[in-house]
Design a protein around this motif. Sequence first.
Motif, PDB file in Angstrom:
ATOM      1  N   ASP A  32      -6.450   7.483  -0.429  1.00 33.26           N
ATOM      2  CA  ASP A  32      -5.501   6.400  -0.700  1.00 33.26           C
ATOM      3  C   ASP A  32      -4.136   6.709  -0.111  1.00 33.26           C
ATOM      4  N   VAL A  33      -3.700   7.958  -0.285  1.00 27.28           N
ATOM      5  CA  VAL A  33      -2.362   8.317   0.202  1.00 27.28           C
ATOM      6  C   VAL A  33      -2.331   8.287   1.726  1.00 27.28           C
ATOM      7  N   TYR A  34      -3.361   8.820   2.367  1.00 26.12           N
ATOM      8  CA  TYR A  34      -3.379   8.847   3.833  1.00 26.12           C
ATOM      9  C   TYR A  34      -3.431   7.443   4.395  1.00 26.12           C
ATOM     10  N   GLN A  35      -4.148   6.547   3.694  1.00 26.97           N
ATOM     11  CA  GLN A  35      -4.265   5.180   4.194  1.00 26.97           C
ATOM     12  C   GLN A  35      -2.958   4.413   3.996  1.00 26.97           C
ATOM     13  N   GLY A  36      -2.292   4.674   2.863  1.00 30.97           N
ATOM     14  CA  GLY A  36      -1.111   3.883   2.536  1.00 30.97           C
ATOM     15  C   GLY A  36       0.142   4.330   3.260  1.00 30.97           C
ATOM     16  N   ALA A  37       0.246   5.611   3.567  1.00 24.02           N
ATOM     17  CA  ALA A  37       1.476   6.123   4.175  1.00 24.02           C
ATOM     18  C   ALA A  37       1.549   5.697   5.635  1.00 24.02           C
TER      19      ALA A  37
ATOM     20  N   ARG B  80       0.813  -1.204   0.000  1.00 22.87           N
ATOM     21  CA  ARG B  80       0.000   0.000   0.000  1.00 22.87           C
ATOM     22  C   ARG B  80       0.852   1.263   0.000  1.00 22.87           C
ATOM     23  N   GLY B  81       1.991   1.200   0.692  1.00 22.05           N
ATOM     24  CA  GLY B  81       2.869   2.367   0.766  1.00 22.05           C
ATOM     25  C   GLY B  81       3.387   2.739  -0.607  1.00 22.05           C
ATOM     26  N   GLY B  82       3.861   1.736  -1.352  1.00 21.38           N
ATOM     27  CA  GLY B  82       4.366   2.004  -2.690  1.00 21.38           C
ATOM     28  C   GLY B  82       3.287   2.567  -3.594  1.00 21.38           C
ATOM     29  N   GLU B  83       2.081   1.972  -3.491  1.00 17.06           N
ATOM     30  CA  GLU B  83       0.959   2.432  -4.314  1.00 17.06           C
ATOM     31  C   GLU B  83       0.617   3.884  -3.970  1.00 17.06           C
ATOM     32  N   ALA B  84       0.586   4.169  -2.655  1.00 15.57           N
ATOM     33  CA  ALA B  84       0.262   5.530  -2.227  1.00 15.57           C
ATOM     34  C   ALA B  84       1.311   6.511  -2.740  1.00 15.57           C
ATOM     35  N   GLY B  85       2.584   6.092  -2.665  1.00 17.82           N
ATOM     36  CA  GLY B  85       3.648   6.969  -3.131  1.00 17.82           C
ATOM     37  C   GLY B  85       3.493   7.280  -4.608  1.00 17.82           C
ATOM     38  N   LEU B  86       3.177   6.259  -5.396  1.00 16.00           N
ATOM     39  CA  LEU B  86       3.035   6.476  -6.837  1.00 16.00           C
ATOM     40  C   LEU B  86       1.839   7.371  -7.139  1.00 16.00           C
ATOM     41  N   LYS B  87       0.733   7.133  -6.424  1.00 16.20           N
ATOM     42  CA  LYS B  87      -0.465   7.960  -6.659  1.00 16.20           C
ATOM     43  C   LYS B  87      -0.173   9.423  -6.317  1.00 16.20           C
TER      44      LYS B  87
ATOM     45  N   LYS C 213      -8.331   5.303   9.057  1.00 22.76           N
ATOM     46  CA  LYS C 213      -7.445   6.231   8.356  1.00 22.76           C
ATOM     47  C   LYS C 213      -8.169   6.921   7.220  1.00 22.76           C
ATOM     48  N   ARG C 214      -9.018   6.174   6.509  1.00 19.52           N
ATOM     49  CA  ARG C 214      -9.783   6.801   5.420  1.00 19.52           C
ATOM     50  C   ARG C 214     -10.785   7.791   5.986  1.00 19.52           C
ATOM     51  N   LEU C 215     -11.364   7.462   7.152  1.00 20.16           N
ATOM     52  CA  LEU C 215     -12.293   8.397   7.779  1.00 20.16           C
ATOM     53  C   LEU C 215     -11.583   9.704   8.105  1.00 20.16           C
ATOM     54  N   LEU C 216     -10.384   9.579   8.687  1.00 27.87           N
ATOM     55  CA  LEU C 216      -9.643  10.798   9.029  1.00 27.87           C
ATOM     56  C   LEU C 216      -9.226  11.547   7.760  1.00 27.87           C
ATOM     57  N   ALA C 217      -8.933  10.797   6.675  1.00 25.80           N
ATOM     58  CA  ALA C 217      -8.568  11.450   5.423  1.00 25.80           C
ATOM     59  C   ALA C 217      -9.736  12.259   4.880  1.00 25.80           C
ATOM     60  N   TRP C 218     -10.914  11.643   4.830  1.00 23.11           N
ATOM     61  CA  TRP C 218     -12.076  12.387   4.333  1.00 23.11           C
ATOM     62  C   TRP C 218     -12.414  13.524   5.269  1.00 23.11           C
ATOM     63  N   SER C 219     -12.195  13.321   6.571  1.00 20.91           N
ATOM     64  CA  SER C 219     -12.470  14.414   7.495  1.00 20.91           C
ATOM     65  C   SER C 219     -11.502  15.564   7.229  1.00 20.91           C
ATOM     66  N   SER C 220     -10.246  15.234   6.844  1.00 23.24           N
ATOM     67  CA  SER C 220      -9.317  16.336   6.567  1.00 23.24           C
ATOM     68  C   SER C 220      -9.733  17.071   5.300  1.00 23.24           C
ATOM     69  N   VAL C 221     -10.294  16.336   4.317  1.00 29.98           N
ATOM     70  CA  VAL C 221     -10.851  17.018   3.141  1.00 29.98           C
ATOM     71  C   VAL C 221     -11.947  17.983   3.583  1.00 29.98           C
TER      72      VAL C 221
ATOM     73  N   HIS D 181      -9.273  16.408  -4.811  1.00 27.26           N
ATOM     74  CA  HIS D 181      -9.015  15.720  -3.543  1.00 27.26           C
ATOM     75  C   HIS D 181      -8.803  14.226  -3.713  1.00 27.26           C
ATOM     76  N   LEU D 182      -8.894  13.712  -4.956  1.00 31.15           N
ATOM     77  CA  LEU D 182      -9.060  12.261  -5.122  1.00 31.15           C
ATOM     78  C   LEU D 182      -7.891  11.452  -4.585  1.00 31.15           C
ATOM     79  N   TRP D 183      -6.702  12.053  -4.520  1.00 29.31           N
ATOM     80  CA  TRP D 183      -5.538  11.318  -4.034  1.00 29.31           C
ATOM     81  C   TRP D 183      -5.599  11.105  -2.522  1.00 29.31           C
TER      82      TRP D 183
END
Lengths: 162, 465
Positions: free
Chosen positions: B220-225, B145-152, B284-292, B215-217
């Motif tokens: 995924d990025v918050y979850q993977g990092a 997931r980390g690599g995927e997040a980095g690429l995204k 983590k996704r919840l916190l990511a959307w909350s940060s959006v 915001h689409l990144w």
Amino acid sequence: MEQTLFYILAGVAVIGTILAITEKHPVHAILYLVTSLFSIAVIFYLLMAPLVAAFEVILYAGAIMVLFLFVIMMLDLGHPEKGVSPHWREWLPALALVGVSAACLAIVIVARHGSTASPAAASLPIREVARHLFQDHGLAVELISLQLLFALVGALYLGRQK
Amino acid sequence: MTKADMMALMPLIILAGGSVLVLLAGAVRPGGYLYGLAITVVVSALAWTIAVPATVVMPGLAITPFARFFAVFLDSAGLVALLMATGYNKRRGIVGEEYPATLLFALAGMGAACAASDLLMLFLGLEAFTFAFYLLVAIERDSVRGGEAGLKYLLNGTLSAAVLAMGIALVYCSRGTLRLSELARQPASLEPLFLAGVCLILVGLAFKLSLVPAHLWTPDVYQGAPAPVTALLSTASKGASVAAVLLILPLMAGWRGGHDILWCLSLATMVCGNLAALVQTSIKRLLAWSSVAQMGYVALAFVALPAGGGRAAIFYVVAYAAAGLASFGAVSILSDGSDRDAIEQYRGLGYRNPLAGAVLAVALFSLAGIPPAAGFMAKFAVFSAALRAGEIALAMVGVLTALVAVFFYLRVVVALYMRPVDGAEAAARRLTGSEALALAIPTLVTVVMGVYPSPLLDLLARIMG
């Protein structure tokens, strides 16, 4: 005349870039990118910036693209067409694009040096370019150099084998 | 460069030199002491910024009270993230000098972006810290997931950098200067080329702030990092981007269209962010959307800029950063070892790990805007600025979406303090000193800002005045 040349060169740059993006073969894509960068270098020459034009050719079209090719060859991505020398028709678009750029460059040089009238705008001497770069934008240069250092660090870290 | 310039620039020099120093020290002798070294560097930069009040304008950078305030804010966030990472990285097997060195470089880039006095430096500063995050997001090489997040993040980030650069080129093309002070002087009529450039710059910054639709990144990025990286990415990089927007906004002060664009961005971000957060099952996704969603309220403050919105925006982003650091820090401790990500798996963890659970609860209260946490004062400041500016419709939407948000934040708090399904679990390990400190600092800031916000508000009024 210079304006016409500019539009021709800009067209070449855009076509070259589009071909580079749409081309599936990475080596061909790099060749198209080189043609695009070369036409941009001629545009810089047209804009009275011969130094930037020279940098563009030496650094971008030269060093960086050779590095790209080098990496692609090293990775050896295994292409079915490997070993088959390309047909002359495949060379045609890239050669045509470079030909247009080279012709424009020749026209500009002949026009500038052929006429005795002094040009309206003189190109900036290297000393002035350096003064602007390192005095007015010295901090920016430092920041970019640090960024390049960390690009290297990142590439090394992510590329390292476990 | 004079001596006064050097003195004013010293925090940036300390951070940049420190990052190189950490790299060199790591090459000579690798080990955990590098984190201590990096923490020392950040603390000294922080101390210098606070202790030496300097106002200096030089080509490219202007060390103003505005820049110094953001430097203190961002360095503190970096300090907390470093404290958090010290233990986390050791547990996750992230070794090497790259992490602390890159983090220091990111802080230097952020400092440069906040102190920028021309568009070139602004661009370089923004790209410097974004660049550092490309590496930090993918720092966990073993995780897929980390690599995927980095690429995204890399692909989205380069696109936004291209848009930003194009915008700056158009601005330069129309005015012939990059200096923000000269660009802010409005002629009688704004040229279309200039407006196009400013809009492109705004789009590039909208990506960094993850405003809808750029915001689409984010999820995924918050979850993977890794969690400490997400903590910094979601707070300090947002803070630096807010500073960048505040530097850009004077360029389009007199233009009605700019107001309309921000209005739409704010509306879309508040609505989409909160609604999407409602249906998340991963914390983590919840916190990511909350940060959006939270950035939507900051955008609302931007809309209300003439009525003291700048002050509200900074106050909001500081409150959000404190809560964000605390929540991601608590998540990184609670998800310890096993990769706990679903909200269901957090059942009863508030009893098992009381300190981290309480910190997460306070942070979520703050994000939800429940008094006495800082989030309430921040939302109050933003909504009152919006009402003063006459943005009644948008403020109403903001209040309604904030009410919706209370539901999904409280869902996590309820899960934390429900009885665990499988009865008695093994007691949690003791927190290390650095972890406890990393949790305590943002929580204290959250509580103090919520109970006694006037000193910070006065300071911000002076800075923005």
